[in-house]
Design a protein around this motif. Structure first.
Motif, short mmCIF file in Angstrom:
data_model
loop_
_atom_site.label_atom_id
_atom_site.label_comp_id
_atom_site.label_asym_id
_atom_site.label_seq_id
_atom_site.Cartn_x
_atom_site.Cartn_y
_atom_site.Cartn_z
N ASP A 88 3.03 -16.26 -1.63
CA ASP A 88 3.93 -15.48 -2.46
C ASP A 88 3.60 -13.99 -2.38
N GLY A 89 2.33 -13.66 -2.20
CA GLY A 89 1.99 -12.26 -2.03
C GLY A 89 2.49 -11.77 -0.69
N ASP A 90 2.19 -12.52 0.31
CA ASP A 90 2.53 -12.17 1.68
C ASP A 90 4.04 -11.97 1.85
N GLU B 256 0.81 -1.21 0.00
CA GLU B 256 0.00 0.00 0.00
C GLU B 256 0.85 1.26 0.00
N CYS C 272 -4.35 -17.18 2.07
CA CYS C 272 -4.85 -18.55 2.28
C CYS C 272 -3.79 -19.36 3.02
C1 LIG Z 1 -2.11 -4.57 4.79
C2 LIG Z 1 -2.92 -5.51 4.00
N1 LIG Z 1 -2.98 -5.36 2.68
C3 LIG Z 1 -3.71 -6.20 1.93
C4 LIG Z 1 -4.39 -7.23 2.51
C5 LIG Z 1 -5.23 -8.13 1.65
N2 LIG Z 1 -4.59 -9.42 1.40
C6 LIG Z 1 -4.80 -10.44 2.22
S1 LIG Z 1 -3.98 -11.84 1.73
C7 LIG Z 1 -3.39 -11.04 0.35
C8 LIG Z 1 -2.54 -11.76 -0.65
C9 LIG Z 1 -2.72 -13.22 -0.65
O1 LIG Z 1 -1.82 -13.81 -1.51
P1 LIG Z 1 -0.69 -14.79 -1.02
O2 LIG Z 1 0.12 -14.18 0.03
O3 LIG Z 1 0.02 -15.26 -2.23
O4 LIG Z 1 -1.46 -15.97 -0.28
P2 LIG Z 1 -2.48 -17.04 -0.90
O5 LIG Z 1 -3.83 -16.55 -0.54
O6 LIG Z 1 -2.25 -17.09 -2.37
O7 LIG Z 1 -2.11 -18.28 -0.19
C10 LIG Z 1 -3.81 -9.73 0.31
C11 LIG Z 1 -3.43 -8.81 -0.75
C12 LIG Z 1 -4.30 -7.35 3.91
N3 LIG Z 1 -4.93 -8.31 4.58
N4 LIG Z 1 -3.57 -6.49 4.61
#
Ligand SMILES: Cc1ncc(C[n+]2csc(CCOP(=O)(O)OP(=O)(O)O)c2C)c(N)n1
Ligand SMILES: Cc1ncc(C[n+]2csc(CCOP(=O)(O)OP(=O)(O)O)c2C)c(N)n1
Ligand code: SF4
Ligand code: SF4
Ligand SMILES: [Mg+2]
Ligand SMILES: [Mg+2]
Lengths: 333, 616, 333, 616
Positions: free
Chosen positions: C101-103, B292, C59
């Motif tokens: 991967d996002g986290d 963000e 997730c």
């Molecule tokens: C500060 C903040 N920004 C955005 C989010 C929304 N958010 C939650 S999980 C996520 C990404 C999920 O992707 P990943 O980490 O790859 O995990 P996956 O669900 O694919 O296992 C986002 C953008 C959040 N919870 N907190």
């Protein structure tokens, strides 16, 4: 405030000096870098109003104030992110990001690596003095292990980053290194960096004579330890040379040894560039300077602009009325 | 159309509920579209489960969609459903408590098997143990009738056939409420045309459901709801996030500034990024950032370059942007920050609405850092709120927060599409030359707006440097002068305060002019407050209401309005944030009505509170 | 809530299942990983109360809820930072970080790389599904270029990270990769990762069958493309093998070609490991699995504890009274 | 000691000013130490330039140090210096305006050469153009006399010799105010002992300065200031950041919890990290993180593991921690967040004090996220404030903000060193077993404190998972239940509100009990308000004052106190943040006295404002 020139009259280094008094400590390596950058700028043949310097916070990050261009002295660590927005939105500009090792590798490390993989059209100058200057001398993520500083009275215990290894690991397309006082090489690197489409990452060894004096003496003063990289030429320095070892690493050997590496920064596969980045004071007491890697890959801003163009071609320029009326609509009379 | 007796109703609230895999949202959407086309006023509220796909049949996996439609203008998606369509035991269990006595419940009996009952935590079947006493229950074998209807379609397995059961339910409900079917048939063709067998299956299921209503003895009457008397014009349904998308694009067009969105996905804001990404032919750039901070930074960078920089998020992400917004305050550049509020603190309940970020956006930055705040009040009003936030940002060269919430974001209502030509134009006067003889001072202000000149890179002769250090008045040079700092702190505050002269007065709805009690709201409580006030008035009481669309600065007449009433009630989905502000600013002994349940207010409850105040 | 066992009675996988209902989508690769981790845990011979799982949001990050250990489901991207504090303060614990991967590579990229260079004693499992699952399907920093997702309707335009290259560029001491459904290899990697002192970084290819189904089919389903790395053994798979090319990169050649690399994860110089990390679907359609790199370097927490011990030895255990009376003092009567 | 006439003074304010390279801070520190040893009460305020080393002789390069000492207890480092020691023209220029008519100015004439005058922007020498009319000017050739005094020391260049001039000045000033010299001589030996030539140089310069005072005709009188009547006991000088360091270590000892500091350097908070890093033998872990988010996260992680987790920063960094603090609110774990406030917004004026982060720490998080706030009021009081913040954090399992600012951080005053045994002990009751039969519920609260059990990893049988999603009451499981959410929001708020019962009442200083005006302060304005109130009373007026050390919750009697007075004046170095809070909470029509100059208040100005109110 002097006026822009629309690129008509050739500019000189002086044209890039702002009216701000330069306020680094006497003897700081930043002066030399400022000097080299101001000296190089006219070569760009870009009018001053089309040039923007963006920085975070730190001694190095004061840079924009001293450049008679557009400039933003933003907040700590975030310059690459801000510059990404600017360079993506304004492809006609020449955008430069400048900052210290704390700014770009500590708090700003994430923006840096993401900018590199995206390959936004920017030139990033990391003025690495291996210390936090502005906050008066704490260790930084590039300080060598065991470093005694204000915040590590018994010595630091963490492994530093090697900025070039980080950059190459993060898919950088242009990676180079220079020394603050080595104006000639620094200018050459700036030239290539500015010419590169995409993100150019340049580490500059910068002496902080107040909090980390002599950090780079092994190459800054002992010039014999400079390994200049020249495209197409064997990597030799004095009577030594660099060879690809059997294990894929780069090693320093006698220059007469067979198999000395011929430098090819345009090699797409990054493994040699990575191996070269491992040659440092710690490993061989010498270190390469110049362009480690310079490969072509579509720039982010370009690709974004292409999609906008394509979408417009395919669907016509957006019409607000049509947008508002999209989907099921109904009339009430 | 139907041969059965017809009853006329003035309004109905239907809730569809089922497993997340049951296509509930699609069913609800289609029902809504058909309803909109008939000219009813309506409002909807989807209720997604927090999990992507919770185990089939489980309680957390229940997805819901409520639609309220009427022959008059309405404010909310309704408190309690008159009709509950429950596709499985879990859906019945999680929703039953909301159905009032005498309500109608339609259940898919096929789903009430041992396994599903167990997953929903039922010991015995609620269909037979008396749990549904006092309700009009229609037991429909939705799944098996669908499968039967689909027999013989080539290439459709029986599992696939079962999936069409939502179209059966839709058909039945459209029959029951006298809606048309053409739109849905066309929709099926358009959406599933690529796989003719699926299109065929859904069409057949849909028709079977419709015909079942007509033929089954279980449904003795059908219902008609006359069109509402809405303002004439062309309408569409729109969600809050959809309206924001349109509003931002409109603001870009109205100002002539390219739109640059920096965003990082987060519920319930993501769909703005996703929707804007589909409109690149409007010159829109969407940048999905690494976080963000970068999203906000990139938007600010784009603004520096002359774009309309916008960044979207929800609470946890909005918090992260705070330092960058502080920089924007110092740089005095336009920036729109959208906060689609959700229940907190921390991760909280990500899919649920709340109004608890108001003080955050006002005060969440270090130092004295004033930022205007605009709040949207209904899904369609989001369109104007977005334009207004952008207008203020551009005109005053300031970051502006726009507050919405999860209920507005996903909720929808009919929208009288505005005439594009009647939208206000937004002047975006870039500085083009020196402003003091030969000199250019980046902080020499417009005497009216107090906005500083916006000189974008590329403008010859206006090269200048800005940053987060305190600036000298006029020149913008770095200054540590004590009096200059004090003056600049006050100047920045005054610039924002002065915007009060450029926004509409607070409108009071006090039909007979004799009310002693004022209900003051902001944000998505607009609907519930409106409905509650109407109820109270229907019961013969006088009560006034007013709704703030600007939280900073307040409209100029706010204090006068508040002081005109004996008592001010401030309903909020928080513990009293606006309440704190107006008490501090106007020293009025206002009281709060605070429910922090992650749900829109029930207007019935609110009406009771108002009535109690009025009768006191 | 079952009770701890103080490590006396041998534990089983079942002992590591919490009472929380597992709530991933049916078919999600996370199930297999959870299964493998729960199955492996008893081998640690560490009582459950000494084990902590820390995650961010996503997730994958729901993982801690399902483990009958201590756990924290924190905020997006910050798990490595939180775990760093915990593991440094509590060297007696076995601390695991888990996330998507996002986290870990998007919002949390900076914490990840700093954790790796510090070499805090942690095991990090990056469940890479190349997409944002929890927020319903936007592209991630590991999504391949051109990826059409909800947020990139015309395809993504940025170069993805290669998580292992990033880790190696960030001075990681232990780097490995496994596949969700490949329980045997995954368990072996977990074993080595848990045994490693310092930060172990494990990428797990995880299939998100809802938003990015089949992303890893080229090795997950086509097993012939799996290049298993085994210490001390030549890197061969089927009739193919990996050789160090002249340019320092790794290349896939016929297994009978001379010069096939013999794998040595303990090699300190990281260049081979880096070269191996470049073998992916994009470059050779196959990819190595197992331990790329595992080298010894003092762990951060250890060094921190050593300094505390040393300071105490040298100056004696701190005395509060002495501290308060330090420097010039004077008496007023 | 001296043969010259002696004048007795009750108090003196001296300001040393010179180039950053001139050793001004050291000079001031030494003068202060000698003064403290004589038993005067005192207060100091260093004033660093923003640049590390601005060009020598330039205006931005001026460094200052003010010391105020007296024969009675004093509150502040003083408004205007009675004596200015100016080592060069730039120092004179930037400080002269603060010296009142009749004040003394000592200038180093050697530095008043053409070049330096020009750098300071003087057209003519202020020594000769009448600029100093009305002041007692002592022109002293400090540099050349120093060089002369050092002649013959081996291995000292003349440049090096010049550097000792600050010791010459120090010697002179010590003579002038009848201070002793032994301490400084010992100090020189200790500090420069390693380089005997430098030690010798400084010693000689120091003595030369002292003797110059004694012999020069220019100094006709010297001054004596009697010791103050301070409470008996052992004293030391301490800065605010030094006191915080001691307080944190003390809290660690008192609670038996190891101290874990996560920090990222930032002015003016860095010295806490630096100081704590020197005390590893107290079992202190200092972690210099990659950024403020990680610093706060690591501290929270350490707290989860049973440490006393602390994180320090200033405004821009505190903002970044907000999301993590929100998590701590949800996790209900102890965490102390220190905000050493500096002038904002954004980067602002990093070395200057301000009080504008109060609303930030109260409201800067998404959702309803209540956090207790403690504020320190003087450098030495920082010690107790730190213990108190830690005590609340540990006892209530909550993050706690501790507010200080740049003036407290670097300012110093004598500190009556507390008796270690008399410090309160802090119980830190880790959960050791189940709390509901065989079960352990991580959110089953202590009925008195409402704190949840703190079960640290390593405790067998208490394995549990916590996180940022809303929790079910008692069990701590994830819950989306609307009523549970509402209840939890209120529970968290009540837990914090209840702390009011565990803190001292607000004390009112109203000596004669007849005041109609109350001055209410918080934070570092304690000193200026105290001094101002004393002035007003000296002038024969009655005025009451009270100082809040707890900003959330407020002490229980706050409302009663406020309502007792006709008028409440709230002086703040912001635009009225506490003012807003008390107006909202107590509906008192309080007024603000707001100066946002990046400097402590002048008590004289404040006294005027109070007087005007009193006389109205
Ligand atoms: C500060 C903040 N920004 C955005 C989010 C929304 N958010 C939650 S999980 C996520 C990404 C999920 O992707 P990943 O980490 O790859 O995990 P996956 O669900 O694919 O296992 C986002 C953008 C959040 N919870 N907190
Ligand atoms: C959010 C935030 N955190 C911390 C700081 C304090 N700070 C300013 S510059 C800096 C680091 C400077 O080091 P570097 O980036 O290496 O630059 P240098 O001064 O060495 O050129 C820090 C920690 C800040 N300004 N903002
Ligand atoms: S502190 Fe170091 S980096 Fe900063 S200006 Fe001085 S010499 Fe240069
Ligand atoms: S969305 Fe993808 S990653 Fe998330 S639970 Fe479902 S299948 Fe797994
Ligand atoms: Mg640095
Ligand atoms: Mg993912």
């Amino acid at each position: 405030m002097s006026s822009g020139n629309g690129g008509l009259i050739p500019l000189t280094a002086k044209d890039f000096k702002s009216d701000q008094e330069v306020r680094w400590c006497p003897g700081c390596g930043d002066y030399a870098i400022l000097n080299a950058v101001q000296g190089f700028m006219p070569e760009l043949e870009i009018p001053r109003e089309k040039i923007v310097f963006v920085s975070g916070i730190g001694c190095a990050a004061r840079f924009p104030y001293y450049m008679e261009t557009y400039g933003m002295h933003s907040i700590h660590g975030r310059a690459p992110a801000i510059a990404t927005g600017l360079a993506t939105a304004r492809r006609d500009l020449s955008v430069w990001v400048i900052g210290g090792d704390g700014d770009m590798l500590s708090i700003g490390g994430n923006h840096l690596i993401h900018t590199l993989r995206r390959n936004v059209n920017l030139t990033i100058l990391l003025l690495n003095n291996e210390v936090y200057g502005l906050t008066k001398g704490q260790y930084s993520p590039t300080s060598e292990r065991g470093k005694v500083t204000k915040s590590t009275p018994m010595g630091s215990v963490d492994q530093p980053f090697n900025p070039l290894s980080v950059a190459i690991g993060a898919e950088a397309t242009f990676v180079a290194r220079a020394i603050d006082t080595d104006k000639k090489e620094l200018s050459e690197v700036l030239r290539a960096a500015a010419a590169h489409r995409g993100t150019s990452f340049v580490e500059v060894f910068q002496n902080c004579n107040i909090y980390n004096d002599g950090a780079f003496d092994f190459v800054r003063e002992q010039k014999e330890n400079r390994i200049y990289l020249r495209a197409g030429e064997p990597i030799v320095f004095g009577d030594r040379g660099v060879r690809q070892a059997e294990d894929g690493s780069a090693e320093v050997v006698d220059a007469s040894t067979p198999g000395i590496l011929v430098h090819d920064p345009s090699h797409v596969e990054p493994s040699v560039a990575f191996a070269l980045s491992r040659l440092t004071f710690d490993t061989v007491g010498a270190t390469p300077l110049g362009i480690f890697r310079s490969v072509a890959r579509p720039a982010y801003d370009e690709a974004v602009a292409d999609q906008i163009r394509l979408a417009t071609e395919q669907r016509g320029e957006g019409d607000l009325k049509t947008l508002l009326h999209a989907g099921d609509t109904w009339q009430i009379d | 159309m139907s041969s059965k007796p017809v009853e006329h109703l003035d309004r109905v609230i239907i809730r569809f509920a089922g497993d997340s895999g049951d296509g509930i949202q699609l069913t609800g959407d289609r029902f809504t579209s058909e309803t909109a086309l008939l000219g009813n006023d309506l409002a909807t509220l989807p209720d997604f489960p927090a999990e992507i796909r919770a185990p089939a049949g489980s309680l957390p996996g229940v997805s819901g969609f409520q639609v309220h439609f009427a022959d008059h203008d309405i404010f909310t998606s309704g408190d309690q459903p008159n009709v509950l369509v429950a596709m499985n035991p879990a859906a019945l269990k999680t929703n039953l408590a909301d159905v009032p006595k005498g309500g109608m419940v339609i259940v898919n009996t096929d789903a009430f098997n041992e396994r599903n009952l167990q997953k929903a935590g039922y010991e015995a079947s609620p269909l037979s143990d008396g749990s549904l006493a006092g309700l009009h229950v229609h037991e429909v074998a939705l799944t098996s009738m669908t499968v039967t209807a689909l027999k013989g379609i080539e290439g459709i397995t029986s599992r696939e056939a079962e999936r069409s059961k939502n179209f059966f339910a839709l058909g039945l409900m459209l029959w029951l409420y006298h809606r048309k079917t053409e739109g849905t048939l066309a929709f099926i063709e358009q959406k599933f045309g690529n796989t003719p067998s699926i299109a065929e299956a859904n069409t057949r299921a849909f028709k079977a459901g419709y015909n079942y209503g007509e033929t089954s003895e279980d449904f003795a009457v059908s219902y008609e709801i006359a069109p509402a008397h809405l303002a004439p014009g062309r309408y569409r349904q729109i969600t809050g996030n959809g309206a924001i998308t349109c509003g931002l694009i409109a603001a870009s067009r109205l100002s002539g500034l390219p739109l640059f969105l920096g965003a990082y996905p987060i519920t319930p804001a993501s769909s703005i990024l996703e929707e804007l990404a589909r409109h690149k032919n409007f010159g829109v750039t969407t940048f999905q950032a690494e976080d963000e901070i970068a999203a906000c930074g990139a938007a600010l960078g784009a603004s520096f370059g002359g774009s309309l920089g916008v960044t979207t998020s929800a609470g946890p992400g909005v918090v992260l942007k705070s330092e960058m917004v502080g920089l924007a305050v110092m740089l005095e550049l336009p920036l729109v920050i959208l906060d689609i509020q959700r229940a907190g603190p921390s991760t909280g309940m990500p899919t649920k609405p709340e109004q608890a970020d108001l003080l955050l956006v006002l005060f969440g930055r270090n130092g004295e850092s004033p930022v205007p705040v605009v709040a949207a009040s209904s899904p369609s009003q989001c369109f104007h709120a977005a334009i207004e936030a952008a207008r203020i940002a551009i005109k005053y060269r300031t970051p502006v927060y726009l507050l919405s919430d999860a209920s507005l974001a996903n909720g929808s209502e009919p929208w009288l599409i505005p005439d594009v030509d009647a939208l206000p134009s937004i002047a975006s006067p870039f500085a083009t030359g020196p402003n003091d003889g030969d000199l250019f001072h980046p902080y020499k202000r417009d005497p009216d707006t107090l906005a500083r000149p916006w000189a974008v890179p590329g403008t010859p002769g206006l090269e200048h440097r800005i940053g987060g250090l305190e600036k000298e008045d006029v020149t913008g040079g770095i200054s540590y002068d004590p009096d200059n700092h004090d003056a600049m702190v006050r100047l920045r505050a005054r610039k924002v305060a002065n915007i009060a002269a450029d926004i509409p007065d607070l409108e009071v709805d006090d039909p007979d002019g004799g009310a002693r009690i004022l209900v003051l709201g902001w944000g998505s409580t607009y609907g519930p407050i409106g409905a509650a006030v109407r109820r109270v008035r229907k019961a013969g009481h006088e009560v006034a209401s007013a709704h703030l669309h600007y939280l900073n600065p307040f409209p100029r007449n706010t204090g006068d309005v508040l002081r005109r009433y004996d008592r001010v009630l401030v309903p909020e989905m928080n513990t009293g944030q606006l309440l704190k502000l107006i008490r501090a600013e106007f020293l009025v002994d206002a009281v709060g009505y605070n429910r922090v349940r992650g749900l829109p207010f029930r207007s019935s409850e609110l009406a009771e509170t108002i009535t109690a105040l009025v009768e006191r």
